[in-house]
Motif scaffolding. Structure first.
Motif: not given
Length: 172
Positions: A37-40, A42, A45, A49, A114, A148-149
């Motif tokens: 998940d690109p939101e994770l 960093d 995180a 996860r 990215e 990021r993905k």
């Protein structure tokens, strides 16, 4: 394998790699890739996860070293459990008067990757890659993919074997 991820050969999944990484990954033995998940992306995180230990995750930071109006860029690979000694070891190794983390816009423009996914695989030719001893010794390290993905998994010795790589004591 490391964590709760579906790893597969990186060379077979170019859509999960930034263009410069996809072009260079064939020369990296044992490289695997997994979608995340690109939101994770960093580190903290991501590790939480996907159940990846912090000491199996390595971060790549781009450093801008300045001396006499000249700027030299380098990548530093450090375990997520440590911090790179940018103002000491890195500055001295690069022969600079001043060294600092490169601004995000500069780092992404120069690498074609990215922010949050920058990796030493596929960096511009001639950039020094300073690999901390602990990263080089890691049986497996999770690193960025240029995007990021996704994340790349490879042996620490593969990072030490990248062109322009040098293994040094980099951590504070």
């Amino acid at each position: 394998m490391v964590g709760k991820l579906e790893w597969g050969p990186a060379g077979e999944r170019p859509e999960l790699l930034a263009d410069p990484v996809a072009a260079a990954i064939g020369g990296v033995p044992g490289a695997e890739v997994a979608e995340i998940d690109p939101e994770l992306a960093d580190t903290a995180a991501f590790c939480e996860r996907y159940d990846v230990p912090l000491d199996a995750s390595a971060n790549c930071v781009v450093v801008a070293a300045k001396r006499g109006g000249e700027v030299t860029y380098a990548a530093c690979m450090i375990l997520a459990t440590g911090r790179a000694d940018v103002n000491g070891v890195v500055r001295k190794r690069l022969g600079a008067r001043k060294a600092s983390f490169a601004p995000m816009a500069e780092a992404t423009a120069l690498t074609g990757m990215e922010y949050g996914g920058i990796t030493p695989v596929g960096l511009p030719e001639g950039w020094p890659i300073l690999v901390d001893e602990a990263v080089a010794a890691a049986p497996q390290a999770v690193i960025g993919s240029g995007l990021r993905k996704s994340k790349i998994l490879l042996p620490g010795k593969a990072l030490a074997g990248l062109p322009s790589a040098e293994v040094i004591a980099l951590a504070l």
